[in-house]
Design a protein around this motif. Structure first.
Motif, PDB file in Angstrom:
ATOM      1  N   LYS A 180       0.850  -1.163   0.000  1.00 43.21           N
ATOM      2  CA  LYS A 180       0.000   0.000   0.000  1.00 43.21           C
ATOM      3  C   LYS A 180       0.896   1.227   0.000  1.00 43.21           C
ATOM      4  O   LYS A 180       1.886   1.267   0.729  1.00 43.21           O
ATOM      5  CB  LYS A 180      -0.877  -0.030   1.257  1.00 43.21           C
ATOM      6  N   ARG A 181       0.581   2.216  -0.813  1.00 43.65           N
ATOM      7  CA  ARG A 181       1.377   3.444  -0.886  1.00 43.65           C
ATOM      8  C   ARG A 181       0.540   4.641  -0.470  1.00 43.65           C
ATOM      9  O   ARG A 181      -0.670   4.668  -0.671  1.00 43.65           O
ATOM     10  CB  ARG A 181       1.905   3.667  -2.296  1.00 43.65           C
ATOM     11  N   MET A 182       1.236   5.632   0.089  1.00 49.14           N
ATOM     12  CA  MET A 182       0.556   6.818   0.567  1.00 49.14           C
ATOM     13  C   MET A 182       1.521   7.996   0.492  1.00 49.14           C
ATOM     14  O   MET A 182       2.718   7.837   0.721  1.00 49.14           O
ATOM     15  CB  MET A 182       0.093   6.584   2.007  1.00 49.14           C
ATOM     16  N   GLU A 183       0.999   9.172   0.175  1.00 51.44           N
ATOM     17  CA  GLU A 183       1.801  10.391   0.203  1.00 51.44           C
ATOM     18  C   GLU A 183       1.295  11.252   1.352  1.00 51.44           C
ATOM     19  O   GLU A 183       0.092  11.436   1.515  1.00 51.44           O
ATOM     20  CB  GLU A 183       1.660  11.145  -1.120  1.00 51.44           C
ATOM     21  N   ILE A 184       2.219  11.762   2.138  1.00 52.81           N
ATOM     22  CA  ILE A 184       1.849  12.556   3.303  1.00 52.81           C
ATOM     23  C   ILE A 184       2.724  13.796   3.343  1.00 52.81           C
ATOM     24  O   ILE A 184       3.886  13.760   2.949  1.00 52.81           O
ATOM     25  CB  ILE A 184       1.969  11.719   4.595  1.00 52.81           C
ATOM     26  N   LYS A 185       2.135  14.928   3.796  1.00 53.18           N
ATOM     27  CA  LYS A 185       2.847  16.208   3.838  1.00 53.18           C
ATOM     28  C   LYS A 185       2.821  16.769   5.254  1.00 53.18           C
ATOM     29  O   LYS A 185       1.810  16.684   5.938  1.00 53.18           O
ATOM     30  CB  LYS A 185       2.174  17.218   2.902  1.00 53.18           C
ATOM     31  N   PHE A 186       3.958  17.348   5.655  1.00 52.53           N
ATOM     32  CA  PHE A 186       4.069  18.052   6.919  1.00 52.53           C
ATOM     33  C   PHE A 186       4.633  19.431   6.625  1.00 52.53           C
ATOM     34  O   PHE A 186       5.626  19.565   5.911  1.00 52.53           O
ATOM     35  CB  PHE A 186       4.987  17.312   7.900  1.00 52.53           C
ATOM     36  N   SER A 187       3.989  20.465   7.184  1.00 56.92           N
ATOM     37  CA  SER A 187       4.392  21.832   6.876  1.00 56.92           C
ATOM     38  C   SER A 187       4.722  22.610   8.141  1.00 56.92           C
ATOM     39  O   SER A 187       4.166  22.359   9.208  1.00 56.92           O
ATOM     40  CB  SER A 187       3.262  22.574   6.157  1.00 56.92           C
ATOM     41  N   CYS A 188       5.617  23.563   7.984  1.00 61.58           N
ATOM     42  CA  CYS A 188       5.898  24.591   8.986  1.00 61.58           C
ATOM     43  C   CYS A 188       6.243  24.028  10.355  1.00 61.58           C
ATOM     44  O   CYS A 188       5.650  24.386  11.367  1.00 61.58           O
ATOM     45  CB  CYS A 188       4.734  25.562   9.085  1.00 61.58           C
ATOM     46  N   GLY A 189       7.177  23.135  10.407  1.00 57.72           N
ATOM     47  CA  GLY A 189       7.654  22.612  11.685  1.00 57.72           C
ATOM     48  C   GLY A 189       6.911  21.397  12.203  1.00 57.72           C
ATOM     49  O   GLY A 189       7.316  20.815  13.196  1.00 57.72           O
ATOM     50  N   GLU A 190       5.818  21.006  11.579  1.00 60.21           N
ATOM     51  CA  GLU A 190       5.126  19.783  12.004  1.00 60.21           C
ATOM     52  C   GLU A 190       5.978  18.586  11.617  1.00 60.21           C
ATOM     53  O   GLU A 190       6.629  18.587  10.585  1.00 60.21           O
ATOM     54  CB  GLU A 190       3.767  19.648  11.303  1.00 60.21           C
ATOM     55  N   ASP A 191       5.972  17.564  12.435  1.00 57.30           N
ATOM     56  CA  ASP A 191       6.712  16.351  12.084  1.00 57.30           C
ATOM     57  C   ASP A 191       6.050  15.170  12.769  1.00 57.30           C
ATOM     58  O   ASP A 191       6.238  14.938  13.951  1.00 57.30           O
ATOM     59  CB  ASP A 191       8.182  16.457  12.486  1.00 57.30           C
ATOM     60  N   GLY A 192       5.248  14.437  12.011  1.00 57.24           N
ATOM     61  CA  GLY A 192       4.563  13.269  12.550  1.00 57.24           C
ATOM     62  C   GLY A 192       4.971  11.997  11.834  1.00 57.24           C
ATOM     63  O   GLY A 192       4.253  11.002  11.879  1.00 57.24           O
ATOM     64  N   ILE A 193       6.103  12.039  11.155  1.00 58.61           N
ATOM     65  CA  ILE A 193       6.535  10.882  10.368  1.00 58.61           C
ATOM     66  C   ILE A 193       6.894   9.700  11.257  1.00 58.61           C
ATOM     67  O   ILE A 193       6.756   8.547  10.860  1.00 58.61           O
ATOM     68  CB  ILE A 193       7.699  11.262   9.420  1.00 58.61           C
ATOM     69  N   SER A 194       7.336   9.972  12.481  1.00 59.01           N
ATOM     70  CA  SER A 194       7.733   8.884  13.377  1.00 59.01           C
ATOM     71  C   SER A 194       6.556   7.961  13.715  1.00 59.01           C
ATOM     72  O   SER A 194       6.746   6.766  13.901  1.00 59.01           O
ATOM     73  CB  SER A 194       8.360   9.444  14.651  1.00 59.01           C
ATOM     74  N   GLU A 195       5.345   8.511  13.747  1.00 65.56           N
ATOM     75  CA  GLU A 195       4.157   7.674  13.997  1.00 65.56           C
ATOM     76  C   GLU A 195       3.971   6.649  12.864  1.00 65.56           C
ATOM     77  O   GLU A 195       3.644   5.498  13.113  1.00 65.56           O
ATOM     78  CB  GLU A 195       2.908   8.551  14.086  1.00 65.56           C
ATOM     79  N   TYR A 196       4.157   7.098  11.648  1.00 60.99           N
ATOM     80  CA  TYR A 196       3.989   6.209  10.497  1.00 60.99           C
ATOM     81  C   TYR A 196       5.105   5.170  10.431  1.00 60.99           C
ATOM     82  O   TYR A 196       4.860   4.024  10.085  1.00 60.99           O
ATOM     83  CB  TYR A 196       3.927   7.023   9.201  1.00 60.99           C
ATOM     84  N   LEU A 197       6.317   5.596  10.733  1.00 64.81           N
ATOM     85  CA  LEU A 197       7.443   4.647  10.725  1.00 64.81           C
ATOM     86  C   LEU A 197       7.258   3.587  11.803  1.00 64.81           C
ATOM     87  O   LEU A 197       7.610   2.430  11.607  1.00 64.81           O
ATOM     88  CB  LEU A 197       8.765   5.387  10.920  1.00 64.81           C
ATOM     89  N   GLY A 198       6.667   3.973  12.930  1.00 65.66           N
ATOM     90  CA  GLY A 198       6.387   3.021  13.997  1.00 65.66           C
ATOM     91  C   GLY A 198       5.309   2.019  13.620  1.00 65.66           C
ATOM     92  O   GLY A 198       5.272   0.898  14.133  1.00 65.66           O
ATOM     93  N   ASP A 199       4.421   2.403  12.694  1.00 70.41           N
ATOM     94  CA  ASP A 199       3.350   1.511  12.236  1.00 70.41           C
ATOM     95  C   ASP A 199       3.790   0.592  11.108  1.00 70.41           C
ATOM     96  O   ASP A 199       2.973  -0.139  10.548  1.00 70.41           O
ATOM     97  CB  ASP A 199       2.141   2.330  11.771  1.00 70.41           C
ATOM     98  N   GLY A 200       5.058   0.644  10.719  1.00 71.60           N
ATOM     99  CA  GLY A 200       5.566  -0.268   9.694  1.00 71.60           C
ATOM    100  C   GLY A 200       5.680   0.333   8.309  1.00 71.60           C
ATOM    101  O   GLY A 200       5.962  -0.374   7.342  1.00 71.60           O
ATOM    102  N   TRP A 201       5.464   1.621   8.155  1.00 70.76           N
ATOM    103  CA  TRP A 201       5.611   2.278   6.864  1.00 70.76           C
ATOM    104  C   TRP A 201       7.090   2.523   6.575  1.00 70.76           C
ATOM    105  O   TRP A 201       7.871   2.806   7.477  1.00 70.76           O
ATOM    106  CB  TRP A 201       4.866   3.614   6.857  1.00 70.76           C
ATOM    107  N   ASN A 202       7.476   2.429   5.313  1.00 69.06           N
ATOM    108  CA  ASN A 202       8.843   2.698   4.873  1.00 69.06           C
ATOM    109  C   ASN A 202       8.835   3.912   3.948  1.00 69.06           C
ATOM    110  O   ASN A 202       7.929   4.066   3.129  1.00 69.06           O
ATOM    111  CB  ASN A 202       9.427   1.504   4.105  1.00 69.06           C
ATOM    112  N   ILE A 203       9.850   4.755   4.058  1.00 64.93           N
ATOM    113  CA  ILE A 203       9.951   5.947   3.216  1.00 64.93           C
ATOM    114  C   ILE A 203      10.582   5.548   1.883  1.00 64.93           C
ATOM    115  O   ILE A 203      11.700   5.059   1.837  1.00 64.93           O
ATOM    116  CB  ILE A 203      10.789   7.037   3.902  1.00 64.93           C
ATOM    117  N   LEU A 204       9.834   5.766   0.797  1.00 65.39           N
ATOM    118  CA  LEU A 204      10.360   5.513  -0.538  1.00 65.39           C
ATOM    119  C   LEU A 204      11.022   6.767  -1.106  1.00 65.39           C
ATOM    120  O   LEU A 204      12.044   6.690  -1.774  1.00 65.39           O
ATOM    121  CB  LEU A 204       9.248   5.078  -1.494  1.00 65.39           C
ATOM    122  N   LYS A 205      10.415   7.920  -0.848  1.00 62.18           N
ATOM    123  CA  LYS A 205      10.909   9.164  -1.424  1.00 62.18           C
ATOM    124  C   LYS A 205      10.609  10.301  -0.464  1.00 62.18           C
ATOM    125  O   LYS A 205       9.550  10.328   0.154  1.00 62.18           O
ATOM    126  CB  LYS A 205      10.218   9.400  -2.766  1.00 62.18           C
TER     127      LYS A 205
END
Length: 118
Positions: free
Chosen positions: A46-71
């Motif tokens: 499953k693929r998903m695109e997600i955006k974080f703006s202006c100092g927000e950073d919630g990528i660690s939640e997704y990485l903890g759920d088993g998501w891998n960064i492709l790009k």
């Protein structure tokens, strides 16, 4: 006389047949169009695109759920805007036409392309 009229037609047909034969005799490298079989053929991705703006950073939640960064991409983005008077004598309360909107804070937008096996 009849044979002389048919000679150009025979030459034309011969050229056509020769050109077809040479194109079919050329051996082109064959590409392996089969997909590589993975260890688990039943796994779906499953693929998903997600955006974080202006100092927000919630990528660690997704990485903890088993998501891998492709790009990962980043670009400049305006976070907040402010209104300023166009001239010194401008009253922004009374005259709305003399108000100019300018960028106030400029930040960074990060765009992640994530992938997860289901």
């Amino acid at each position: 006389m009849k044979i002389i009229k048919q000679v150009p037609m025979l030459i034309l047909i011969a050229i056509f047949l020769i050109s077809c034969r040479t194109s079919t005799n050329k051996e082109y490298p064959k590409n392996n169009l089969e997909k590589n079989i993975e260890d688990n053929p039943n796994s779906e991705k499953k693929r998903m695109e997600i955006k974080f703006s202006c100092g927000e950073d919630g990528i660690s939640e997704y990485l903890g759920d088993g998501w891998n960064i492709l790009k990962e991409e980043s670009q400049e983005k305006i976070c907040t805007w402010k209104s300023v008077p166009a001239t010194k004598n401008c009253n922004m309360e009374k005259d709305k036409g003399c108000k100019i909107t300018k960028p106030d804070k400029i930040g960074e937008e990060k765009i992640y392309l994530l992938e997860k096996e289901i």
